[in-house]
Design a protein around this motif. Structure first.
Motif, PDB file in Angstrom:
ATOM      1  N   VAL A 196       0.860  -1.188   0.000  1.00 29.96           N
ATOM      2  CA  VAL A 196       0.000   0.000   0.000  1.00 29.96           C
ATOM      3  C   VAL A 196       0.894   1.235   0.000  1.00 29.96           C
ATOM      4  O   VAL A 196       1.689   1.437   0.920  1.00 29.96           O
ATOM      5  N   ALA A 197       0.758   2.043  -1.024  1.00 22.43           N
ATOM      6  CA  ALA A 197       1.697   3.148  -1.252  1.00 22.43           C
ATOM      7  C   ALA A 197       1.765   4.116  -0.080  1.00 22.43           C
ATOM      8  O   ALA A 197       2.854   4.508   0.350  1.00 22.43           O
ATOM      9  N   HIS A 198       0.605   4.512   0.461  1.00 24.67           N
ATOM     10  CA  HIS A 198       0.641   5.509   1.540  1.00 24.67           C
ATOM     11  C   HIS A 198       1.173   4.917   2.843  1.00 24.67           C
ATOM     12  O   HIS A 198       1.738   5.643   3.654  1.00 24.67           O
ATOM     13  N   ALA A 199       1.024   3.617   3.045  1.00 25.71           N
ATOM     14  CA  ALA A 199       1.603   2.988   4.236  1.00 25.71           C
ATOM     15  C   ALA A 199       3.127   2.945   4.128  1.00 25.71           C
ATOM     16  O   ALA A 199       3.850   3.223   5.099  1.00 25.71           O
ATOM     17  N   LYS A 200       3.634   2.601   2.946  1.00 25.98           N
ATOM     18  CA  LYS A 200       5.083   2.595   2.729  1.00 25.98           C
ATOM     19  C   LYS A 200       5.657   4.012   2.813  1.00 25.98           C
ATOM     20  O   LYS A 200       6.768   4.219   3.312  1.00 25.98           O
ATOM     21  N   ALA A 201       4.895   4.989   2.327  1.00 25.13           N
ATOM     22  CA  ALA A 201       5.336   6.379   2.407  1.00 25.13           C
ATOM     23  C   ALA A 201       5.459   6.808   3.872  1.00 25.13           C
ATOM     24  O   ALA A 201       6.404   7.524   4.240  1.00 25.13           O
ATOM     25  N   PHE A 202       4.528   6.374   4.705  1.00 28.13           N
ATOM     26  CA  PHE A 202       4.569   6.692   6.131  1.00 28.13           C
ATOM     27  C   PHE A 202       5.845   6.126   6.767  1.00 28.13           C
ATOM     28  O   PHE A 202       6.514   6.800   7.550  1.00 28.13           O
ATOM     29  N   ASP A 203       6.205   4.889   6.403  1.00 34.95           N
ATOM     30  CA  ASP A 203       7.437   4.274   6.920  1.00 34.95           C
ATOM     31  C   ASP A 203       8.668   5.078   6.509  1.00 34.95           C
ATOM     32  O   ASP A 203       9.581   5.305   7.313  1.00 34.95           O
ATOM     33  N   GLN A 204       8.705   5.509   5.256  1.00 34.25           N
ATOM     34  CA  GLN A 204       9.849   6.268   4.759  1.00 34.25           C
ATOM     35  C   GLN A 204       9.981   7.604   5.477  1.00 34.25           C
ATOM     36  O   GLN A 204      11.090   8.059   5.794  1.00 34.25           O
TER      37      GLN A 204
END
Length: 502
Positions: A196-204
């Protein structure tokens, strides 16, 4: 002659530093300060800082490179922490440097000070104490366990495959908190483990913010200006996550506008709805308006609090339980006594609140592995700490929560042991420990508003897993803290799961 004097002066400095450094593991080099040693020990920074703090009376002044703004005071002394977070609270704030480092977070409750912080805290407190939201919290937490967590664990168990429980918990809590805050379920928690793009973005975004802590300010600002390296990754991640949040805010406004009323049913009373409802009823409050930017920053803070702290807490807790069979047996015994009715287990909020031993075990896990290992503050004016350390205006302070859990003076000679019994009195009740001693939920006026919510969700998830499944740790899998503002496991928690016969 001037050159000879200059060379002699440099030789004197290096000689003095060499003599001093022989007696200190945190070397203070000319020009570079203590940064080289910090970078050298970055992979094990929490334990290294703990050893050094305990060898230096619990408080230490870190010297950064010359002409940089990396000097700070590091402490795990509970008297200092009580002074900073409670007794002299008005002199310590997040400060402009903190807000600059945590720029992606925005102006939410975690980064704000003064009137803005007080307003947001009052607003969030009124929302989470709303009876509609309490009912919604229980429904969402139990619903996601039944519809998401259990099917995945059953699938993993029946196929005999390894799974990273930390990844599972992060997906669970991200779905949970997005639904509770935004009224939207991103469905990260499913058998196919979607990216999920926004979940991975949150991690970054988390990783990049931590990076800003360990390199000179001028370095990451140059990267930001040139849009290279870690700062480019951060910029891209912010765009992806902001697009997701603003879309949710826009959809919520449209949904409430179409309904022609803001009287929302208890079945779906997320915090964004509650905030917009208050805006409609009260308009502007204390000079603050609920613009989309305000809502975005509030949403980010709430998602960060609800996702990472709970997923981190669950990961370390289940690892500790899996490595301590006697603790696991006592938790199961307690569940059988308090939750089992007519051969059925009831995981309601009122029921799990009766699990005293489980509560103590969770507290013990949070003591050893606090989800937020450091509290970052800045002095407004001059001060003298109880440890006699002088604080100048704008001096940054780092309170090490991780180190506090490893102090013999606070917890005894067995402080490194996982011992839930230390939290339970002879009368079978939870021992009340001062917040400046057990600081996993912060202390003083900034004490976490979601403390009770966090315990409730952790108890529901932990008791469900322990009752239904056995966890077998994958051999030779390293268990280490990650380099992040949140205390995740660096390599995850790899386990094999089998159904438990009770």
């Amino acid at each position: 002659m001037a050159i000879l004097w200059f060379v002699a002066f440099l030789c004197f400095i290096f000689l003095w530093q060499w003599i001093w450094n022989k007696q200190s593991p945190f070397k203070n080099w000319p020009v570079f300060g203590m940064l080289p040693r910090l970078l050298q020990n970055a992979p094990n920074v929490h334990d290294h800082a703990t050893r050094f703090l305990l060898d230096n009376g619990g408080t230490f002044e870190f010297k950064g490179p010359w002409f940089t703004n990396m000097n700070f005071v590091l402490t795990c002394d509970p008297t200092n922490i009580h002074h900073i977070l409670s007794r002299n609270f008005s002199n310590y704030e997040k400060g402009p440097k903190f807000r600059e480092i945590f720029e992606p977070v925005g102006d939410g409750i975690f980064t704000s000070d003064s009137d803005s912080w007080r307003y947001q805290r009052k607003l969030i407190q009124s929302m989470i104490k709303n009876k509609k939201f309490e009912l919604f919290l229980e429904k969402v937490s139990r619903g996601k366990v039944e519809s998401g967590l259990i099917p995945i664990l059953d699938h993993v168990s029946s196929n005999g495959i390894e799974v990273d429980l930390q990844d599972v918990f992060q997906r669970y809590t991200f779905d949970n908190v997005c639904f509770m805050v935004l009224g939207f379920d991103p469905n990260c928690l499913s058998i196919d483990f979607p990216q999920v793009a926004h979940a991975k973005a949150f991690d970054q975004m988390e990783k990049s913010v931590f990076y800003r802590h360990i390199v000179p300010e001028s370095f990451w600002k140059l990267q930001r200006w040139l849009q290279i390296g870690e700062e480019k990754k951060l910029s891209n991640a912010c765009k992806i996550f902001d697009q997701f949040v603003y879309q949710c805010i826009s959809s919520k406004h449209e949904e409430l506008s179409r309904s022609r009323t803001l009287k929302v049913e208890e079945a779906k009373f997320d915090l964004l709805t509650a905030c917009i409802e208050q805006e409609a009823e009260g308009g502007e409050m204390d000079g603050f308006t609920k613009s989309n930017k305000f809502l975005r920053d509030m949403v980010f803070s709430l998602i960060a609090a609800g996702r990472d702290t709970i997923s981190s807490g669950l990961t370390w807790f289940l690892w500790l339980v899996a490595t301590h069979p006697s603790v696991e047996a006592k938790i199961i015994k307690e569940m059988r006594e308090h939750l089992l009715v007519n051969s059925e287990i009831n995981w309601g909020i009122d029921e799990v609140s009766k699990l005293v031993y489980l509560h103590g075990a969770i507290c013990e896990s949070l003591r050893l592995f606090p989800p937020i290992p450091f509290e970052h503050l800045c002095a407004i004016g001059s001060d003298i700490l109880p440890s006699s350390h002088r604080i100048i205006p704008s001096r940054r302070i780092l309170c090490s929560l991780y180190s506090m859990g490893r102090m013999e003076s606070l917890w005894g000679e067995d402080c490194l042991e996982f011992k839930p019994e230390r939290w339970i009195s002879e009368q079978g009740r939870i021992v009340q420990v001062p917040s400046y001693k057990f600081i996993a939920f912060n202390a003083g006026p900034r004490t976490c508003l979601g403390k009770d919510m966090s315990f409730t969700q952790m108890k529901i998830v932990a008791s469900t897993i322990i009752w239904n499944y056995r966890l077998q740790l994958v051999e030779v899998h390293p268990i280490l803290p990650s380099l992040s503002v949140v205390l995740h496991m660096k390599h995850g928690l790899k386990v094999k799961i089998t159904k438990r016969d009770l």
